[in-house]
Design a protein around this motif. Structure first.
Motif, PDB file in Angstrom:
ATOM      1  N   ASN A 137     -38.841  68.967  40.609  1.00 22.20           N
ATOM      2  CA  ASN A 137     -38.027  70.371  40.470  1.00 22.20           C
ATOM      3  C   ASN A 137     -39.038  71.157  39.835  1.00 22.20           C
ATOM      4  N   ILE A 138     -40.096  71.416  40.381  1.00 29.46           N
ATOM      5  CA  ILE A 138     -40.928  72.449  39.516  1.00 29.46           C
ATOM      6  C   ILE A 138     -41.423  73.472  40.673  1.00 29.46           C
ATOM      7  N   SER A 139     -42.046  74.550  40.514  1.00 30.05           N
ATOM      8  CA  SER A 139     -42.332  75.724  41.433  1.00 30.05           C
ATOM      9  C   SER A 139     -43.562  75.044  42.214  1.00 30.05           C
ATOM     10  N   ARG A 140     -43.616  75.624  43.363  1.00 27.60           N
ATOM     11  CA  ARG A 140     -44.905  75.309  44.330  1.00 27.60           C
ATOM     12  C   ARG A 140     -46.096  75.642  43.669  1.00 27.60           C
ATOM     13  N   GLN A 141     -46.343  76.569  42.830  1.00 27.61           N
ATOM     14  CA  GLN A 141     -47.256  77.166  42.157  1.00 27.61           C
ATOM     15  C   GLN A 141     -47.763  76.325  41.378  1.00 27.61           C
ATOM     16  N   LYS A 142     -46.789  75.951  40.686  1.00 21.83           N
ATOM     17  CA  LYS A 142     -47.159  74.708  39.706  1.00 21.83           C
ATOM     18  C   LYS A 142     -47.650  73.489  40.300  1.00 21.83           C
ATOM     19  N   SER A 143     -47.126  73.149  41.239  1.00 22.20           N
ATOM     20  CA  SER A 143     -47.530  71.852  42.009  1.00 22.20           C
ATOM     21  C   SER A 143     -49.023  71.888  42.540  1.00 22.20           C
ATOM     22  N   GLN A 144     -49.214  73.151  43.049  1.00 26.10           N
ATOM     23  CA  GLN A 144     -50.427  73.521  43.732  1.00 26.10           C
ATOM     24  C   GLN A 144     -51.583  73.387  42.626  1.00 26.10           C
ATOM     25  N   SER A 145     -51.172  73.916  41.394  1.00 29.68           N
ATOM     26  CA  SER A 145     -52.364  73.901  40.269  1.00 29.68           C
ATOM     27  C   SER A 145     -52.880  72.419  39.943  1.00 29.68           C
ATOM     28  N   LEU A 146     -51.413  71.696  39.921  1.00 30.17           N
ATOM     29  CA  LEU A 146     -51.556  70.141  39.399  1.00 30.17           C
ATOM     30  C   LEU A 146     -52.596  69.643  40.294  1.00 30.17           C
ATOM     31  N   ILE A 147     -52.374  69.831  41.854  1.00 35.68           N
ATOM     32  CA  ILE A 147     -53.240  69.279  43.011  1.00 35.68           C
ATOM     33  C   ILE A 147     -54.752  69.613  42.755  1.00 35.68           C
ATOM     34  N   GLN A 148     -54.851  71.185  42.478  1.00 35.58           N
ATOM     35  CA  GLN A 148     -56.190  71.471  42.436  1.00 35.58           C
ATOM     36  C   GLN A 148     -56.888  71.053  41.240  1.00 35.58           C
ATOM     37  N   HIS A 149     -56.090  70.665  40.153  1.00 39.89           N
ATOM     38  CA  HIS A 149     -57.130  70.380  38.994  1.00 39.89           C
ATOM     39  C   HIS A 149     -57.103  68.700  38.991  1.00 39.89           C
ATOM     40  N   GLY A 150     -56.929  68.162  39.964  1.00 32.80           N
ATOM     41  CA  GLY A 150     -57.093  66.490  40.019  1.00 32.80           C
ATOM     42  C   GLY A 150     -56.153  65.808  39.378  1.00 32.80           C
ATOM     43  N   LEU A 151     -54.967  66.272  39.150  1.00 33.84           N
ATOM     44  CA  LEU A 151     -53.887  65.481  38.326  1.00 33.84           C
ATOM     45  C   LEU A 151     -52.974  64.741  39.278  1.00 33.84           C
ATOM     46  N   VAL A 152     -53.305  64.654  40.547  1.00 35.58           N
ATOM     47  CA  VAL A 152     -52.151  63.930  41.502  1.00 35.58           C
ATOM     48  C   VAL A 152     -53.076  63.048  42.252  1.00 35.58           C
ATOM     49  N   LYS A 153     -52.445  61.821  42.295  1.00 37.09           N
ATOM     50  CA  LYS A 153     -52.850  60.747  43.091  1.00 37.09           C
ATOM     51  C   LYS A 153     -51.766  60.191  44.253  1.00 37.09           C
ATOM     52  N   VAL A 154     -52.109  60.185  45.467  1.00 42.75           N
ATOM     53  CA  VAL A 154     -51.389  59.615  46.571  1.00 42.75           C
ATOM     54  C   VAL A 154     -51.818  58.075  46.773  1.00 42.75           C
ATOM     55  N   ASN A 155     -51.168  57.282  46.346  1.00 40.72           N
ATOM     56  CA  ASN A 155     -51.528  55.605  46.740  1.00 40.72           C
ATOM     57  C   ASN A 155     -52.762  55.517  45.890  1.00 40.72           C
ATOM     58  N   TRP A 156     -52.913  55.977  44.834  1.00 41.43           N
ATOM     59  CA  TRP A 156     -53.952  55.647  43.844  1.00 41.43           C
ATOM     60  C   TRP A 156     -55.257  56.400  44.333  1.00 41.43           C
ATOM     61  N   THR A 157     -55.093  57.264  45.058  1.00 48.16           N
ATOM     62  CA  THR A 157     -56.501  57.819  45.405  1.00 48.16           C
ATOM     63  C   THR A 157     -56.161  59.496  45.081  1.00 48.16           C
ATOM     64  N   SER A 158     -56.834  60.123  44.305  1.00 50.50           N
ATOM     65  CA  SER A 158     -56.921  61.438  43.768  1.00 50.50           C
ATOM     66  C   SER A 158     -56.891  62.394  45.096  1.00 50.50           C
ATOM     67  N   ILE A 159     -56.003  63.380  45.149  1.00 55.95           N
ATOM     68  CA  ILE A 159     -55.986  64.162  46.542  1.00 55.95           C
ATOM     69  C   ILE A 159     -56.109  65.719  45.715  1.00 55.95           C
ATOM     70  N   GLU A 160     -56.838  66.410  46.255  1.00 55.50           N
ATOM     71  CA  GLU A 160     -56.844  67.736  45.797  1.00 55.50           C
ATOM     72  C   GLU A 160     -56.573  68.774  47.022  1.00 55.50           C
TER      73      GLU A 160
END
Length: 257
Positions: free
Chosen positions: A192-215
């Protein structure tokens, strides 16, 4: 039709490794024990070996609820026991009254020994108690190497596996609607966050999918993916239930803090 088409391109190297393990067990007619695997790797091992009649696989991480587990791949004659997994449990002894130790500090200290992540299983916290699982083959080296965690001087105490801290799986199920299966839109829908916020989290290396960092914000999510967002927790895509009349995706997700 090849086995690879069922998986993502970046998983090919691990799939080759699993196939190699399988062929080694078939050729040598002897069991093969892996390092600790994350749940996605466990799923791949199960998919490739699980239905095979001549070669079988069991998974164990030191306790029944463990997230990271070792795989024992073995010929059908072999009787698999818990002790065959060669897992040890250690508790961290430290001055609890004066200092707080957090998960990243424990993992950081373990990794600073120069050993691979696969040599360590789950790190368990309960109130002020801290425990972790390791492969038996490195425990002697590790007990010499670990003298401090963060600012705390520590010692390690070996315990029987039965003394492991008992944790429960705390997934809370929810249904969400997402405009696509892109990583940024799924994170936006679940947390429940903005898409802009989620994109920022991804671009800053703060997101992993199946234990692998995805940017890559456009990375396409699939059923059973586990997405970890630093500061927000984890979600598991339990089911992708098809589309709504407005052409949006219905997703059943599990949420974990």
């Amino acid at each position: 039709m090849t086995i690879y088409q069922h998986y993502r391109p970046e998983e090919k190297e691990f799939i080759d490794q699993v196939l190699n393990w399988k062929h080694t067990v078939e050729a040598d007619y002897a069991p093969k024990l892996t390092d600790f695997l994350d749940p996605r790797e466990q799923e791949i091992v199960n998919n490739i070996i699980g239905s095979n009649h001549e070669v079988k696989v069991n998974l164990f991480g030191g306790t029944s609820f463990a997230e990271r587990k070792r795989a024992l791949i073995f010929p059908e004659y072999f009787q698999c026991e818990e002790q065959d997994f060669n897992i040890s449990l250690y508790e961290v002894i430290y001055p609890k009254k004066f200092i707080t130790i957090e998960h990243p500090q424990v993992l950081g200290s373990l990794m600073s020994t120069g050993l691979k992540r696969g040599k360590f299983g789950d790190i368990l916290f309960q109130d002020e108690r801290i425990q972790f699982f390791v492969t038996q083959e490195i425990e002697e080296y590790l007990s010499i190497q670990i003298e401090s965690i963060g600012r705390a001087t520590v010692s390690l105490k070996k315990l029987p596996l039965i003394n492991a801290i008992q944790l429960t799986d705390s997934w809370v199920e929810l249904s969400v609607i997402s405009s696509s299966l892109r990583l940024d839109t799924v994170i936006s829908a679940v947390f429940n966050i903005s898409r802009q916020k989620s994109q920022s989290l991804i671009q800053h290396g703060l997101v992993k999918v199946n234990w692998t960092s995805i940017e890559n914000s456009a990375f396409e999510c699939r059923e059973s993916d586990i997405i970890s967002v630093r500061g927000f927790g984890r979600t598991k895509l339990i089911g992708i239930e098809g589309k709504t009349k407005k052409d949006k995706w219905k997703i059943t997700a599990g949420k974990q803090k």
